[in-house]
Scaffold this motif. Structure first.
Motif, PDB file in Angstrom:
ATOM      1  N   MET A   1       0.838  -1.198   0.000  1.00 43.25           N
ATOM      2  CA  MET A   1       0.000   0.000   0.000  1.00 43.25           C
ATOM      3  C   MET A   1       0.874   1.249   0.000  1.00 43.25           C
ATOM      4  O   MET A   1       1.919   1.283   0.658  1.00 43.25           O
ATOM      5  N   THR A   2       0.449   2.274  -0.711  1.00 40.34           N
ATOM      6  CA  THR A   2       1.159   3.540  -0.743  1.00 40.34           C
ATOM      7  C   THR A   2       1.020   4.243   0.598  1.00 40.34           C
ATOM      8  O   THR A   2      -0.060   4.284   1.184  1.00 40.34           O
ATOM      9  N   THR A   3       2.122   4.798   1.098  1.00 41.28           N
ATOM     10  CA  THR A   3       2.097   5.470   2.389  1.00 41.28           C
ATOM     11  C   THR A   3       2.392   6.960   2.219  1.00 41.28           C
ATOM     12  O   THR A   3       3.280   7.347   1.458  1.00 41.28           O
ATOM     13  N   VAL A   5       2.824  10.607   4.633  1.00 44.04           N
ATOM     14  CA  VAL A   5       2.899  11.261   5.943  1.00 44.04           C
ATOM     15  C   VAL A   5       2.456  12.705   5.767  1.00 44.04           C
ATOM     16  O   VAL A   5       2.952  13.410   4.884  1.00 44.04           O
ATOM     17  N   VAL A  35      -4.236   4.127  -0.209  1.00 42.83           N
ATOM     18  CA  VAL A  35      -3.229   4.955   0.434  1.00 42.83           C
ATOM     19  C   VAL A  35      -3.441   4.952   1.941  1.00 42.83           C
ATOM     20  O   VAL A  35      -4.572   4.988   2.426  1.00 42.83           O
ATOM     21  N   SER A  36      -2.337   4.864   2.676  1.00 41.45           N
ATOM     22  CA  SER A  36      -2.366   4.928   4.129  1.00 41.45           C
ATOM     23  C   SER A  36      -1.699   6.239   4.552  1.00 41.45           C
ATOM     24  O   SER A  36      -0.565   6.506   4.151  1.00 41.45           O
ATOM     25  N   VAL A  37      -2.412   7.049   5.339  1.00 36.43           N
ATOM     26  CA  VAL A  37      -1.897   8.364   5.729  1.00 36.43           C
ATOM     27  C   VAL A  37      -1.700   8.418   7.240  1.00 36.43           C
ATOM     28  O   VAL A  37      -2.588   8.048   8.009  1.00 36.43           O
ATOM     29  N   GLU A  38      -0.528   8.876   7.653  1.00 34.54           N
ATOM     30  CA  GLU A  38      -0.254   9.099   9.071  1.00 34.54           C
ATOM     31  C   GLU A  38       0.065  10.570   9.270  1.00 34.54           C
ATOM     32  O   GLU A  38       0.845  11.153   8.509  1.00 34.54           O
ATOM     33  N   LYS A  68       9.553   7.816   9.661  1.00 34.46           N
ATOM     34  CA  LYS A  68       8.302   7.690   8.914  1.00 34.46           C
ATOM     35  C   LYS A  68       8.303   8.597   7.687  1.00 34.46           C
ATOM     36  O   LYS A  68       7.845   8.216   6.611  1.00 34.46           O
ATOM     37  N   ALA A  72       8.148   7.219   3.794  1.00 34.15           N
ATOM     38  CA  ALA A  72       6.872   7.471   3.113  1.00 34.15           C
ATOM     39  C   ALA A  72       7.062   7.595   1.606  1.00 34.15           C
ATOM     40  O   ALA A  72       8.119   8.018   1.120  1.00 34.15           O
ATOM     41  N   ASP A  73       6.024   7.239   0.870  1.00 34.15           N
ATOM     42  CA  ASP A  73       6.041   7.405  -0.586  1.00 34.15           C
ATOM     43  C   ASP A  73       5.790   8.857  -0.984  1.00 34.15           C
ATOM     44  O   ASP A  73       6.187   9.290  -2.066  1.00 34.15           O
TER      45      ASP A  73
END
Length: 201
Positions: A1-3, A5, A35-38, A68, A72-73
């Motif tokens: 999965m695309t990450t 931040v 997409v996973s967002v932190e 992180k 990140a991507d």
């Protein structure tokens, strides 16, 4: 999965910068479901950032945030603007970061301020910083003043948000696929050209 931040540099516990960050994250989620967002809130790391600036060593909590960002991507970066520039906390965070941490990384820039007098701050302060760091900054920056949160400016702000996150989503399509740095720059050029040309008839 695309990450991704999302770095938010609002100095108060509830801020328009955090609100804008959340809106950008929501829009990106609509643009791409994979997409996973932190979110990294610099206010919570303020003492750690100052200590790292003085000692040259990052605390475990700060190092985790830096790691992180480096892994990140892509990034969403939002900061308040005071007296025509970003606050010291924002700059110090990137000062303690490794110099190659964001090379070739897609970055969406956003800023908030109390007045539209600061509307060029993204162009004359943020964009040069990330150009120096060799990031791939998306063409559309998102600036929001007090006016933009009212009824008159809300629609235009939403359009800017969606346009910027669409550009970021386009660049993120190549993330994590084994592309070389040259491939990433080619993708950026293609994305910028397609945005400039507009939709085909």
């Amino acid at each position: 999965m695309t990450t991704v931040v999302a770095i938010t540099a609002g100095l108060s516990e509830t801020s328009s910068t955090r609100l804008l960050t959340d809106r950008l994250v929501e829009s990106l989620g609509r643009q791409t479901g994979d997409v996973s967002v932190e979110i990294v809130a610099l206010r919570e790391l303020a003492h750690d950032v100052v200590d790292a600036t003085l000692t040259g060593f990052a605390s475990p909590r700060l190092q985790d945030a830096l790691d992180k960002v480096a892994a990140a991507d892509g990034l969403i970066v939002a900061t308040p603007i005071y007296k025509a520039s970003y606050p010291g906390l924002f700059k110090s965070f990137f000062d303690v970061m490794e110099t190659d941490a964001v090379i070739g990384k897609p970055v969406l820039l956003a800023a908030t301020a109390g007045t539209a007098r600061h509307s060029l701050a993204i162009e004359h302060t943020l964009r040069p910083l990330f150009a120096y760091m060799q990031a791939l900054v998306v063409p559309t920056g998102v600036f929001a003043s007090t006016h933009d949160w009212g009824a008159e400016g809300a629609q235009a702000l939403e359009q800017r948000i969606d346009r910027a996150t669409a550009e970021l989503a386009s660049l993120l399509k190549g993330a994590g696929t084994g592309r070389s740095r040259d491939d990433e720059f080619d993708l950026f050029s293609e994305t910028f050209r397609s945005i400039a040309e507009g939709p085909r008839a």
